[in-house]
Scaffold this active site. Structure first.
Site, PDB file in Angstrom:
ATOM      1  N   TYR A 238      17.816   7.065  24.111  1.00  0.00           N
ATOM      2  CA  TYR A 238      17.110   8.069  24.914  1.00  0.00           C
ATOM      3  C   TYR A 238      17.930   8.520  26.117  1.00  0.00           C
ATOM      4  O   TYR A 238      17.690   9.599  26.671  1.00  0.00           O
ATOM      5  CB  TYR A 238      15.782   7.524  25.452  1.00  0.00           C
ATOM      6  CG  TYR A 238      14.719   7.216  24.424  1.00  0.00           C
ATOM      7  CD1 TYR A 238      14.807   7.665  23.104  1.00  0.00           C
ATOM      8  CD2 TYR A 238      13.601   6.467  24.790  1.00  0.00           C
ATOM      9  CE1 TYR A 238      13.827   7.365  22.191  1.00  0.00           C
ATOM     10  CE2 TYR A 238      12.611   6.165  23.875  1.00  0.00           C
ATOM     11  CZ  TYR A 238      12.725   6.604  22.577  1.00  0.00           C
ATOM     12  OH  TYR A 238      11.747   6.303  21.667  1.00  0.00           O
TER      13      TYR A 238
ATOM     14  N   LYS B 195      14.988  -0.338  22.777  1.00  0.00           N
ATOM     15  CA  LYS B 195      15.172  -0.340  21.326  1.00  0.00           C
ATOM     16  C   LYS B 195      16.654  -0.364  20.944  1.00  0.00           C
ATOM     17  O   LYS B 195      17.503   0.205  21.642  1.00  0.00           O
ATOM     18  CB  LYS B 195      14.507   0.913  20.713  1.00  0.00           C
ATOM     19  CG  LYS B 195      13.051   1.057  21.099  1.00  0.00           C
ATOM     20  CD  LYS B 195      12.438   2.324  20.513  1.00  0.00           C
ATOM     21  CE  LYS B 195      11.080   2.575  21.112  1.00  0.00           C
ATOM     22  NZ  LYS B 195      11.163   3.127  22.479  1.00  0.00           N
TER      23      LYS B 195
ATOM     24  N   HIS C 186      14.886   0.412  16.236  1.00  0.00           N
ATOM     25  CA  HIS C 186      14.406   1.787  16.365  1.00  0.00           C
ATOM     26  C   HIS C 186      14.052   2.413  15.008  1.00  0.00           C
ATOM     27  O   HIS C 186      13.001   3.039  14.862  1.00  0.00           O
ATOM     28  CB  HIS C 186      15.472   2.636  17.072  1.00  0.00           C
ATOM     29  CG  HIS C 186      14.903   3.769  17.865  1.00  0.00           C
ATOM     30  ND1 HIS C 186      15.405   4.161  19.078  1.00  0.00           N
ATOM     31  CD2 HIS C 186      13.867   4.595  17.618  1.00  0.00           C
ATOM     32  CE1 HIS C 186      14.705   5.184  19.543  1.00  0.00           C
ATOM     33  NE2 HIS C 186      13.775   5.469  18.668  1.00  0.00           N
TER      34      HIS C 186
ATOM     35  N   ASP D 291       8.382   2.436  28.229  1.00  0.00           N
ATOM     36  CA  ASP D 291       9.037   2.440  26.924  1.00  0.00           C
ATOM     37  C   ASP D 291      10.298   3.290  26.991  1.00  0.00           C
ATOM     38  O   ASP D 291      10.242   4.488  27.274  1.00  0.00           O
ATOM     39  CB  ASP D 291       8.083   3.004  25.863  1.00  0.00           C
ATOM     40  CG  ASP D 291       8.678   2.960  24.472  1.00  0.00           C
ATOM     41  OD1 ASP D 291       8.492   1.954  23.780  1.00  0.00           O
ATOM     42  OD2 ASP D 291       9.337   3.947  24.074  1.00  0.00           O
TER      43      ASP D 291
END
Length: 318
Positions: free
Chosen positions: A54, A84, A117, A49
């Site tokens: 990120y 995402k 997200h 994930d």
């Protein structure tokens, strides 16, 4: 090597129940995360994930390439990769290009699951640190049409959402041609989300739990879950770690789970949850733990903004 349990999504795709999360801040050097993902693949993890915000997509992609080169996996199809759409790309013309950029960064031809997200649109640069002043109006129907296009083009095998409440899901379902396959949300013994899980079950939306351990060690996290007295008592009585108790509890709720660790021993420990069960009396006692949402969204909240309180953002579910 353990055989990973899987769930069937409404899209017809299978997803491993346990996923390795990669959300942390500050973002570590690529080599640290790449090494951790390779370790996870060696241990038997097949679900990873990530997200554009990120800063981990490149490292995940490098790890997948290395795993293929070393023969740890025979083909990319053995893995399930989630990424995402970040809030700065939450407009009709931004969705497909954002996914194409993620795919280039990952070095992949397709993503297994593409998630919105947050149900929020932001202006400015893509980053984890922002304020409510960066929020701008969102047109969810056109954004979801673009998400559906991602699936239609074969860039994403499944599409879904993250951090959506019952009300926001109901609004989305009212106009979606392809319903979301997944809703990824905070779930742990201290925030069990029974109402949301029941709603998603009724609508055929699979629920993936994040922050099952409370997101310990990052600025948005809390030690409260691992310090919960019931969790500590069960762990001691069963000879398991507190983390294992929480992860096993998450699996027994019927969903999938995403948990972050870059430590090989903890990655191994997190996998060792599929050959035992919680006792019925322990599950009952966990069901009585006082409930409180731990992962708040302070940057989205402002007296003069779109969302004036956490209750406003979460449609009363706080």
């Amino acid at each position: 090597m353990a055989v990973m349990q899987q769930v069937m999504l409404s899209s017809g795709r299978r997803m491993p129940v346990l996923g390795m999360g990669t959300a942390t801040y500050p973002v570590p050097p690529d080599e640290i995360m790449t090494s951790a993902v390779i370790d996870a693949i060696e241990l038997g993890y097949r679900h990873f994930d990530t997200a554009s915000v990120y800063g981990s997509e490149r490292a995940v992609g490098q790890a997948i390439a290395a795993a293929l080169e070393r023969g740890l996996i025979r083909s990319r199809d053995e893995l399930f990769v989630t990424t995402k759409l970040w809030c700065t790309d939450m407009h009709a013309d931004g969705v497909v290009p954002a996914l194409q950029e993620s795919l280039r960064t990952l070095g992949l031809e397709y993503i297994d699951l593409y998630l919105i997200h947050y149900p929020v649109r932001l202006k400015g640069d893509k980053q984890m640190v922002f304020t409510s002043e960066d929020m701008i109006p969102l047109d969810m129907p056109t954004v979801w049409q673009a998400m559906e296009k991602c699936q239609g083009l074969g860039l994403a095998k499944s599409i879904g959402v993250s951090n959506f409440t019952c009300r926001k899901l109901a609004d989305l379902l009212s106009h979606a041609k392809i319903p979301p396959a997944v809703n990824q949300v905070e779930i742990n013994p201290m925030w069990q989300q029974r109402k949301l899980r029941d709603f998603c079950s009724e609508k055929g939306i699979h629920v993936t739990a994040y922050s099952l351990l409370g997101a310990v060690g990052v600025f948005w996290g809390s030690n409260a879950v691992l310090e919960c007295e019931e969790v500590k008592r069960i762990a001691e009585s069963m000879g398991k770690s507190r983390a294992q108790v929480c992860l096993r509890w998450g699996v027994e709720q019927g969903g999938s789970i995403v948990v972050k660790s870059f430590n090989k021993e903890r990655l191994k420990e997190n996998m060792e949850i599929f050959d035992w069960n919680l006792k019925e009396e322990d599950k009952e006692r966990l069901s009585l733990v006082p409930q409180k949402r731990l992962i708040l969204v302070h940057p989205f909240i402002s007296p003069n903004g779109f969302y004036k309180s956490h209750a406003d953002f979460w449609d009363g579910d706080v």
